[in-house]
Structures are given as C-alpha cells and as structure tokens.
Scaffold this motif. Structure first.
Motif, PDB file in Angstrom:
ATOM      1  N   THR A 252     131.556  27.807  -7.175  1.00 37.96           N
ATOM      2  CA  THR A 252     131.493  26.726  -8.168  1.00 37.96           C
ATOM      3  C   THR A 252     132.414  26.958  -9.359  1.00 37.96           C
ATOM      4  OG1 THR A 252     129.588  27.858  -9.164  1.00 37.96           O
ATOM      5  CG2 THR A 252     129.136  26.114  -7.537  1.00 37.96           C
ATOM      6  N   ASP A 253     132.774  28.228  -9.601  1.00 35.15           N
ATOM      7  CA  ASP A 253     133.685  28.535 -10.704  1.00 35.15           C
ATOM      8  C   ASP A 253     135.146  28.542 -10.268  1.00 35.15           C
ATOM      9  OD1 ASP A 253     131.548  28.865 -12.459  1.00 35.15           O
ATOM     10  OD2 ASP A 253     131.274  30.965 -11.856  1.00 35.15           O
ATOM     11  N   GLY A 254     135.397  28.190  -9.015  1.00 35.83           N
ATOM     12  CA  GLY A 254     136.762  28.148  -8.514  1.00 35.83           C
ATOM     13  C   GLY A 254     137.303  29.489  -8.077  1.00 35.83           C
ATOM     14  N   ARG A 255     136.455  30.514  -8.007  1.00 34.95           N
ATOM     15  CA  ARG A 255     136.912  31.835  -7.574  1.00 34.95           C
ATOM     16  C   ARG A 255     136.822  31.967  -6.058  1.00 34.95           C
ATOM     17  NH1 ARG A 255     133.280  35.721 -11.173  1.00 34.95           N
ATOM     18  NH2 ARG A 255     131.724  34.336 -10.202  1.00 34.95           N
ATOM     19  N   ILE A 256     137.680  32.823  -5.505  1.00 31.34           N
ATOM     20  CA  ILE A 256     137.756  32.994  -4.057  1.00 31.34           C
ATOM     21  C   ILE A 256     136.619  33.894  -3.582  1.00 31.34           C
ATOM     22  CG2 ILE A 256     139.190  33.861  -2.167  1.00 31.34           C
ATOM     23  CD1 ILE A 256     141.623  33.234  -3.894  1.00 31.34           C
ATOM     24  N   VAL A 257     135.980  33.480  -2.489  1.00 30.52           N
ATOM     25  CA  VAL A 257     134.916  34.259  -1.870  1.00 30.52           C
ATOM     26  C   VAL A 257     135.299  34.514  -0.409  1.00 30.52           C
ATOM     27  CG1 VAL A 257     132.470  34.386  -1.288  1.00 30.52           C
ATOM     28  CG2 VAL A 257     133.198  33.187  -3.364  1.00 30.52           C
ATOM     29  N   ILE A 258     135.258  35.788   0.002  1.00 31.26           N
ATOM     30  CA  ILE A 258     135.493  36.157   1.404  1.00 31.26           C
ATOM     31  C   ILE A 258     134.248  36.907   1.873  1.00 31.26           C
ATOM     32  CG2 ILE A 258     136.962  37.384   3.039  1.00 31.26           C
ATOM     33  CD1 ILE A 258     139.245  37.162   1.078  1.00 31.26           C
ATOM     34  N   PRO A 259     133.403  36.310   2.685  1.00 34.37           N
ATOM     35  CA  PRO A 259     132.168  36.958   3.127  1.00 34.37           C
ATOM     36  C   PRO A 259     132.461  38.239   3.907  1.00 34.37           C
ATOM     37  CG  PRO A 259     132.119  34.610   3.606  1.00 34.37           C
ATOM     38  CD  PRO A 259     133.522  34.931   3.186  1.00 34.37           C
ATOM     39  N   PRO A 260     131.654  39.290   3.705  1.00 33.88           N
ATOM     40  CA  PRO A 260     131.876  40.557   4.438  1.00 33.88           C
ATOM     41  C   PRO A 260     131.751  40.406   5.945  1.00 33.88           C
ATOM     42  CG  PRO A 260     130.369  40.862   2.582  1.00 33.88           C
ATOM     43  CD  PRO A 260     130.564  39.386   2.725  1.00 33.88           C
ATOM     44  N   SER A 261     130.968  39.405   6.390  1.00 35.90           N
ATOM     45  CA  SER A 261     130.769  39.221   7.825  1.00 35.90           C
ATOM     46  C   SER A 261     131.792  38.288   8.458  1.00 35.90           C
ATOM     47  CB  SER A 261     129.363  38.662   8.074  1.00 35.90           C
ATOM     48  OG  SER A 261     129.195  37.418   7.391  1.00 35.90           O
ATOM     49  N   SER A 262     132.744  37.807   7.686  1.00 38.11           N
ATOM     50  CA  SER A 262     133.721  36.850   8.214  1.00 38.11           C
ATOM     51  C   SER A 262     134.678  37.533   9.180  1.00 38.11           C
ATOM     52  CB  SER A 262     134.510  36.219   7.065  1.00 38.11           C
ATOM     53  OG  SER A 262     135.282  37.195   6.403  1.00 38.11           O
ATOM     54  N   SER A 263     135.279  36.724  10.026  1.00 34.79           N
ATOM     55  CA  SER A 263     136.235  37.265  11.012  1.00 34.79           C
ATOM     56  C   SER A 263     137.445  37.883  10.325  1.00 34.79           C
ATOM     57  CB  SER A 263     136.678  36.148  11.957  1.00 34.79           C
ATOM     58  OG  SER A 263     137.326  35.102  11.233  1.00 34.79           O
ATOM     59  N   PHE A 264     137.859  37.317   9.208  1.00 29.11           N
ATOM     60  CA  PHE A 264     139.014  37.860   8.489  1.00 29.11           C
ATOM     61  C   PHE A 264     138.711  39.257   7.957  1.00 29.11           C
ATOM     62  CE2 PHE A 264     141.181  38.385   4.324  1.00 29.11           C
ATOM     63  CZ  PHE A 264     142.469  38.502   4.801  1.00 29.11           C
ATOM     64  N   THR A 265     137.538  39.427   7.366  1.00 30.01           N
ATOM     65  CA  THR A 265     137.164  40.746   6.848  1.00 30.01           C
ATOM     66  C   THR A 265     137.090  41.766   7.968  1.00 30.01           C
ATOM     67  OG1 THR A 265     135.911  39.694   5.062  1.00 30.01           O
ATOM     68  CG2 THR A 265     135.454  42.008   5.512  1.00 30.01           C
ATOM     69  N   GLN A 266     136.528  41.379   9.101  1.00 30.69           N
ATOM     70  CA  GLN A 266     136.423  42.297  10.228  1.00 30.69           C
ATOM     71  C   GLN A 266     137.809  42.685  10.751  1.00 30.69           C
ATOM     72  OE1 GLN A 266     133.507  43.614  11.007  1.00 30.69           O
ATOM     73  NE2 GLN A 266     132.606  42.321   9.406  1.00 30.69           N
ATOM     74  N   ALA A 332     145.840  34.061  -5.745  1.00 35.03           N
ATOM     75  CA  ALA A 332     145.023  34.906  -6.615  1.00 35.03           C
ATOM     76  C   ALA A 332     145.916  35.912  -7.316  1.00 35.03           C
ATOM     77  CB  ALA A 332     143.945  35.611  -5.801  1.00 35.03           C
ATOM     78  N   THR A 333     146.373  35.582  -8.501  1.00 34.57           N
ATOM     79  CA  THR A 333     147.283  36.452  -9.241  1.00 34.57           C
ATOM     80  C   THR A 333     146.556  37.427 -10.155  1.00 34.57           C
ATOM     81  OG1 THR A 333     147.478  34.753 -10.953  1.00 34.57           O
ATOM     82  CG2 THR A 333     149.117  34.741  -9.179  1.00 34.57           C
ATOM     83  N   LYS A 334     145.257  37.204 -10.382  1.00 32.03           N
ATOM     84  CA  LYS A 334     144.467  38.075 -11.244  1.00 32.03           C
ATOM     85  C   LYS A 334     143.184  38.470 -10.526  1.00 32.03           C
ATOM     86  CE  LYS A 334     146.133  35.819 -15.468  1.00 32.03           C
ATOM     87  NZ  LYS A 334     145.722  35.084 -16.684  1.00 32.03           N
ATOM     88  N   GLU A 335     142.617  39.589 -10.942  1.00 35.38           N
ATOM     89  CA  GLU A 335     141.367  40.045 -10.333  1.00 35.38           C
ATOM     90  C   GLU A 335     140.227  39.089 -10.641  1.00 35.38           C
ATOM     91  OE1 GLU A 335     138.624  44.061 -10.492  1.00 35.38           O
ATOM     92  OE2 GLU A 335     140.800  44.247 -10.723  1.00 35.38           O
ATOM     93  N   GLU A 336     140.351  38.377 -11.767  1.00 33.50           N
ATOM     94  CA  GLU A 336     139.299  37.426 -12.126  1.00 33.50           C
ATOM     95  C   GLU A 336     139.233  36.246 -11.165  1.00 33.50           C
ATOM     96  OE1 GLU A 336     141.563  38.610 -14.157  1.00 33.50           O
ATOM     97  OE2 GLU A 336     140.340  39.975 -15.392  1.00 33.50           O
ATOM     98  N   ASN A 337     140.288  36.047 -10.369  1.00 30.27           N
ATOM     99  CA  ASN A 337     140.276  34.958  -9.393  1.00 30.27           C
ATOM    100  C   ASN A 337     139.412  35.273  -8.181  1.00 30.27           C
ATOM    101  OD1 ASN A 337     143.760  34.698 -10.120  1.00 30.27           O
ATOM    102  ND2 ASN A 337     142.148  33.404 -10.956  1.00 30.27           N
ATOM    103  N   LEU A 338     138.922  36.519  -8.062  1.00 27.90           N
ATOM    104  CA  LEU A 338     138.101  36.942  -6.927  1.00 27.90           C
ATOM    105  C   LEU A 338     136.655  37.070  -7.383  1.00 27.90           C
ATOM    106  CD1 LEU A 338     140.535  39.699  -5.597  1.00 27.90           C
ATOM    107  CD2 LEU A 338     140.435  37.289  -4.947  1.00 27.90           C
ATOM    108  N   SER A 339     135.743  36.583  -6.569  1.00 24.24           N
ATOM    109  CA  SER A 339     134.366  36.397  -7.033  1.00 24.24           C
ATOM    110  C   SER A 339     133.553  37.683  -7.108  1.00 24.24           C
ATOM    111  CB  SER A 339     133.653  35.400  -6.117  1.00 24.24           C
ATOM    112  OG  SER A 339     133.544  35.936  -4.805  1.00 24.24           O
ATOM    113  N   ASP A 340     133.628  38.557  -6.091  1.00 22.23           N
ATOM    114  CA  ASP A 340     132.726  39.697  -6.039  1.00 22.23           C
ATOM    115  C   ASP A 340     133.451  40.946  -5.554  1.00 22.23           C
ATOM    116  OD1 ASP A 340     133.027  39.307  -3.262  1.00 22.23           O
ATOM    117  OD2 ASP A 340     131.283  37.988  -3.204  1.00 22.23           O
ATOM    118  N   HIS A 341     132.693  42.040  -5.496  1.00 17.28           N
ATOM    119  CA  HIS A 341     133.272  43.335  -5.123  1.00 17.28           C
ATOM    120  C   HIS A 341     133.793  43.320  -3.688  1.00 17.28           C
ATOM    121  CE1 HIS A 341     133.860  47.644  -4.991  1.00 17.28           C
ATOM    122  NE2 HIS A 341     133.084  47.733  -3.922  1.00 17.28           N
ATOM    123  N   GLU A 342     133.055  42.718  -2.768  1.00 20.33           N
ATOM    124  CA  GLU A 342     133.485  42.673  -1.367  1.00 20.33           C
ATOM    125  C   GLU A 342     134.795  41.915  -1.212  1.00 20.33           C
ATOM    126  OE1 GLU A 342     130.483  42.053  -2.416  1.00 20.33           O
ATOM    127  OE2 GLU A 342     129.320  43.712  -1.552  1.00 20.33           O
TER     128      GLU A 342
END
Length: 729
Positions: A252-266, A332-342
């Motif tokens: 909702t804040d416009g930050r990128i989320v990549i789920p840990p279980s996603s195919s890309f992460t795997q 994503a040019t800044k770390e703030e553009n990423l939502s969480d640690h994963e």
C-alpha cells in the motif's frame, strides 16, 4: 603395529556408504597421507590407491561435495606433510657428519609415492586428487621453489591433471551415443551431477598452475564449449530474472514486496547456493586461459572459438537485460523502496549474481581482446564474422547488455579510485579495436543511438526504468566519446548531437550529464584536428554549434551543475578548439587557413563569457563582493588565457586584469576570491600557456603583477606546485 584409526579409515573406504561425516573422512585422509603409519604401510601409496578406488567416490556417488572434499584432503595433506618434514628437519639439523632433512627433496619423494596410488583409478576421481595435490604444491612454491628444484615431479603432477581431464572429456563428450553411454546415463544415481561440468570445475581450480605447453595437449575446442555451457547453465541461460515480474508486487505504500516462497526467490537462492557460482571466478579464469592458449597454438580454430563464445555470451547477457527491463527491482534505487528484510535479501542476492556475471564476462573479454591485439588473424576482411572489429563489437555489445550493473562500480567513465580497473581495461581495449575501422565505428554508434531511444530527430522512442535508461545512455555516451575522432560529420550531426542535447542541462544523473559534455568537447577537438583537410568555405556543423555550447556552459556555471574545475576545463577546451578551426576564407582561392576567422570564433566564446560576467555583476547585491556564481565565471575567463592565440592574448589579459581589479579587498571572502584568481592566472602562465605565447605573457605578468596584488613569491622562474582538483569532462 598399525594405527587403529588408519585401519578404521580403510574399512570405511571399502564400503559403499559410511557413517562418518564427509568432513571427518576428509581430515582423516589428509592426516594419514601426510603421516602414514609405520612400519605398515610406511608410505602414502596404499592409502592413495584405497581412496581413489573407494566405492564412496565411485560412479554413483560422484557429486561436487564429495569430489571437492577429496581434492581438499590431498591439498591439506601437502601442507601437513611439509609440517612433518620441517619438524624432522628441526629435530635432526644438518651438521658436520649429518646431512639433515632436505624438506624439498623429501616432499618430492612423498609426492611421487602419492602419485603411484593414482594408477588404474577412474579419471574423474583422479582429477580431483591430482588437482588438490597440485594446488598444495603450488602454495609452497614461493618458499620451496618446487617447480625449479623438483621440476620432473611437478611436471608429472601437472600431466596427471591434464590426462585425467582429457580422459573425462573423451569419455563423456565423444561423438555418438551408443549403448554404453545410455547405460551410464540410466544407471547413475539420482544425485549424480554432470561429469563434464564437474571435471572443468575441478580443473579450473588449478588451471593457472599448469604450463601452457601442457594445456595445448587438451581438446581445447571441446573444453571451451563445455566451459561456456557450464557458465550458461550456472546463470540459468540468462533466465534467472524471468520470474521477478510475476513474483513481486507493491504494498500500500508503493514499496516492492518479494515473498520468500515465490518462484523468483527460490530461483535466486538456487543460483546463489550453486557451487559453480561460488567458483565462477575460477571457471572464468580457466576459460580465459584456454582461449589464450588455443588462439596462440591453433590460430584459425582459436579465432572461430572466440567468435562462438562471444556470440553465446551476447545471447546470455541480452536475455538478462530483457528480463531486467521488466523486473521491479530495476526501479528500486534506494533501500527504502523495498518493503521488508526478505525482499532486501532477495535484492542483494540478485545484485550479487549480476555482479558475478559482469566479472565473468570481463575475464573472458580481456583474454579475447588480448588475442585480438597480439595474435594475427587469418581472416583479414572487416566483413568477416571473426575479424578484429567484429570481435571488439561483440565485446561492446556484451558490455552494453550489462551496462545497468556498471553504476555499482562507478561506470566505465569514472575517474574515482573506487572504479573497476578490469571494466575500464576491457571497455577501452574493445573501443580501440573497433576504432581501427571507421565503417564499423559508424555502424556501432548508429546502433547505440537507436537502441537508446533516440531517433534521427532526437525524440525518445523507448520507455524504460529511469535508472536503466540512464545507465544505458551513460554507457553509450562513453563509447561515442572515444569514437568521435573516426565519425563522419553527418553521423555527429544526426546521431551524436541529438543523443547529447537532452543531457547537457540535466544533472539528475551525474554520469550521463558529465559524459554528454565530454562528448561535445570531443566533437570540437576532433573537428579542430581534421579541419585542415576536411573544411571548405562556409561553416561546418561543429562550428555552427559553438555559440550554443558556449552559452550552455555559461548556463551550467551555477551551483549544482559543473564544478568550478569542470567549468574551467570545459571552457578552456572549447576556446582552444574554436581557435584551431581551420576553414578556408571566402576570398581565399587556394583554400589556405584564415587565422582571423579562427581567432574570431575563439573570441566569440570569450565574448559570451564576458557578457555573462556583466549580467552576473549587474545582478549582484554587492558590486564589489562577487557572488560564488560570478567567481566561477571569473575563473573560467582566467582559464581561457592558456587557450587563445598570441593575437588575442593581449586583449584577453586586459579583460582578466579588469576582472581581478573589480574584486574588492574590503571583505575577507572577497580577498580570498581575488587571491584565487591571481593564483589561477599565475598557474595558467606558468604551466599551461604554450611556448609561442610564453615570452609575451611572462613580460605582461612582470609588468602588471603589483597592480593585480600578487605577492613577490609568485615568480614565473620558481615552480610552485599546487594540487588541482581532478575533474572528468
């Protein structure tokens, strides 16, 4: 009586499975190879034979983990053996009646005994053991000089590696697929890995230790093909980013989320954890060495393999670039553009893979370009698919595909110490090779301009993430800057100038901004060099845009644009080039140089700067205390002193004298500014003015230095070095 631990180790080696962890087996093998129990067996040969013939490392169990442990065991055994021999040498020193222990000779004898245990073993297992033994010997080379004093033993170990690798390649990469190969393919266990990939991975660890004349005996055509295939598979044939567009989303804040279980992460985790990625530097180094040896020993075949290898790398990197254009991480040019640690971990791992891919291509490119420069090619036609120009062009295409990774290292045009020297070396070598052909350079520049969203009219035709677009354009401008000297005036007008124009005022991406100005200055310098032979009556395009660019530099003199050092360098270069334009006068029947026309063009630039100084002075709140902007303009005027001819020099020096005199000394900052102007003028007179103007300008300095307020210490006869800030333009 033999050591009970040794007996237990032999028992485990005779079984198909072992309850001992792999690390324990590795340590035990290394220990007993270095310290064989006495009196039975007393030599490492039986244990070496038992290890190489063990079912633990048999056909069904040849995984990278086991073979790497085996290689490490033999490598550690060398170090342990040297320690044992040094202990003996310390306990029994040489004396008048005692010879002592010759560590090097005893190590050579031990290595020969270990090699005797290699006989009759499987090629892949023998390759692992021989590579570990060779690496162990290499690591003691500086102290023991084993290569020189035990040359025969060292050569035999190198030959063991070469022969074992050749046997694996012959066995698994031979033509045809008979019943024996089908049986091997179906009878292998589920965990078995590709033996060819394992072989080149093991050999890559020690390839730098093997003499070139021994590497020539290898089937290098097949090995380079296997190495390229291994590199491609390690990076999923460039498709490791394919799942990012469907796996990532924005919160909702416009930050990128990549789920840990996603195919890309795997996929990213699988790539990062691969032993081939971990050893990619060794694989790339082996590839570079193999290409070099091949092209030096078998020239025609070597050039053909170079062409195929670069074509495959180009396909690999273009696939990565296509997927990156659609990847959410590209924006994503800044770390703030990423939502969480994963998500941050996935992003960091992705960038690690991309950097590894860039390093890999650079290693291969450097060896290829060295071959292009130093090894003659049988195909001399430029149109040939394996000509030097085509090789340089392919390297540049590969680097262009990965240009979005280069800002992580400062880019190709960076002058900072934090840049990547290997990147710059490969980049400039490829451009030098390409520049040998004017036609090839013209085609490449046309491709760059078209690929960077610029049509003939300079209109943007592509929509890409801003960071990616900026990186691609910075790379394109850096290429064009080096090729300007061989480009036609038509290409400069229709392609290069429209590419530069939108970035001459845009400071949002510094590298593109500075590169655009560097290209413009290169255009003027190139035109000045060839004006004697190419110009005729009337103004050329480069001469027509001089007034525009002079005004552009003035407008970029404000804070946040060109630095004072960059402004001074750029304006002096513009004036120098404008003063060197040699065009035929309208009334010169013989087409000789019209010096007055050249001086007029140079003074036009000075006049633009003087007009800007007058406007800035009029708008200054304190007429006798110049603003920082006005001070920059004053410094640019002083820098132009070294760029004009003797005809214009008196007139310009009078203007400089008036500018210095207009700066009051009532305030401390104003005094500092006046001192900086005097210092800059003195430095220009001492270091930058040409020989033809030196006599006049020194006489002028002695006549006016007191009026300028210069101290007696500033004498042209005394060289006073002062550090000048470096700037790229």
């Amino acid at each position: 009586m033999s050591d009970r631990g040794y007996i237990n180790l032999i028992r485990h080696l005779t079984r198909a499975t072992s309850t001992l962890p792999l690390e324990t087996l590795q340590a035990s093998v290394a220990h007993y190879l270095a310290r064989p129990p006495v009196p039975v067996p007393g030599a490492p040969t039986p244990l070496a034979a038992a290890v190489l013939g063990s079912p633990l490392f048999g056909f069904r169990a040849r995984t990278h983990a086991r073979l790497a442990a085996l290689a490490l065991a033999f490598r550690h055994a060398v170090h342990l053996r040297v320690g044992v021999l040094k202990e003996r040498a310390g306990a029994h020193p040489a004396g008048l009646l005692a010879r002592g222990v010759d560590v090097r000779a005893e190590l050579g004898r031990w290595a020969r005994e270990v090699r005797e245990g290699f006989a009759g073993s499987a090629a892949l297992v023998r390759l692992a053991c021989a590579s570990g033994l060779l690496l162990g010997l290499e690591e003691w080379e500086a102290e023991l000089r084993f290569r020189e004093k035990e040359a025969k033993t060292r050569a035999r170990v190198e030959e063991d590696v070469v022969i074992a690798l050749a046997e694996v390649v012959d066995e698994y990469a031979g033509e045809g697929c008979g019943w024996e190969e089908d049986f091997k393919r179906t009878s292998g266990s589920k965990g078995e890995e590709d033996p060819l990939a394992l072989a080149v991975l093991l050999a890559s660890q020690c390839a730098h230790c093997i003499a070139a004349e021994r590497l020539q005996a290898l089937p290098l055509l097949t090995i380079t093909d296997v190495l390229t295939t291994t590199i491609e598979r390690s990076f999923y044939n460039g498709a490791f980013l394919a799942g990012a567009s469907v796996s990532a989303y924005r919160d909702t804040d416009g930050r990128i989320v990549i789920p840990p279980s996603s195919s890309f992460t795997q996929t990213i985790r699988s790539v990062v954890s691969s032993p081939y990625i971990a050893s990619m530097s060794s694989l790339a180094r082996f590839m570079a060495r193999a290409l070099t040896v091949l092209v030096e020993s078998r020239r025609t075949q070597g050039w053909e393999v170079i062409g195929r290898t670069l074509s495959r790398l180009q396909l690999l990197t273009s696939a990565v670039q296509r997927d990156w254009e659609k990847c959410p991480l590209a924006g994503a040019t800044k770390e703030e553009n990423l939502s969480d640690h994963e998500t941050r971990e996935a992003s960091a791992a992705t960038w690690s893979i991309l950097k590894t891919l860039l390093f890999t291509t650079l290693m291969v490119a450097q060896s290829v370009l060295s071959a292009v420069v130093f090894v003659p090619n049988a195909h001399t036609q430029e149109s040939s698919s394996i000509s030097p120009q085509s090789i340089g062009l392919r390297v540049l295409h590969v680097l262009s595909n990965l240009s979005f990774v280069m800002p992580q290292f400062g880019g190709v045009a960076s002058t900072s110490e934090g840049g990547l020297p290997e990147l710059k070396r490969a980049f400039y070598m490829a451009l030098d090779v390409l520049a040998a052909s004017d036609a090839a350079a013209e085609r490449f520049v046309a491709e760059l301009c078209q690929g960077n969203g610029t049509s003939a009219k300079g209109k943007a035709t592509e929509t890409l993430p801003r960071s990616l677009l900026d990186a691609k354009r910075a790379f394109a401008l850096a290429c064009v800057e080096q090729l300007v000297a061989v480009l036609s005036a038509d290409t400069i007008q229709t392609s290069v100038f429209p590419l530069c124009l939108p970035h001459l005022w845009d400071v949002s991406y510094r590298e593109t901004y500075e590169s655009a100005h560097s290209v413009m200055l290169a255009v003027f310098a190139a035109h000045a060099k060839r004006a004697d032979t190419t110009s005729g009556p009337g103004l050329t395009f480069a001469e027509k845009v001089v007034p525009m660019y002079a005004q552009c530099l003035v407008e970029n003199s404000t804070d946040g644009h060109l630095s004072p050092a960059q402004l001074c360098m750029a304006y002096a270069a513009l004036v120098r080039s404008a003063g060197s334009f040699a065009r035929a006068g309208d009334d010169a029947a013989d087409g000789r140089r019209d010096a007055r026309g050249d001086d007029a063009m140079a003074w036009l630039c000075i006049d633009v700067l003087l007009a800007a100084i007058r406007r800035a002075r009029a708008s200054s709140p304190a007429p006798f205390a110049p603003s920082e902007h006005l001070h920059r303009l004053h410094l640019a005027l002083v820098a132009a002193v070294a760029a004009v001819s003797l005809v214009l020099l008196p007139r310009l020096l009078d203007e400089v004298k008036g500018v210095v005199a207009s700066v009051s000394t009532a305030e401390s900052r104003a005094r500092e500014m006046r001192g900086e102007l005097v210092q800059a003028l003195f430095r220009a007179i001492l270091q930058d003015v040409g020989d033809a103007e030196k006599e006049y300008v020194i006489g002028w300095w002695y006549e006016h230095r007191h009026a300028l307020g210069a101290s007696d210490e500033l004498e042209p006869g005394e060289r006073r070095e002062r550090e000048v800030p470096s700037a790229r333009l």
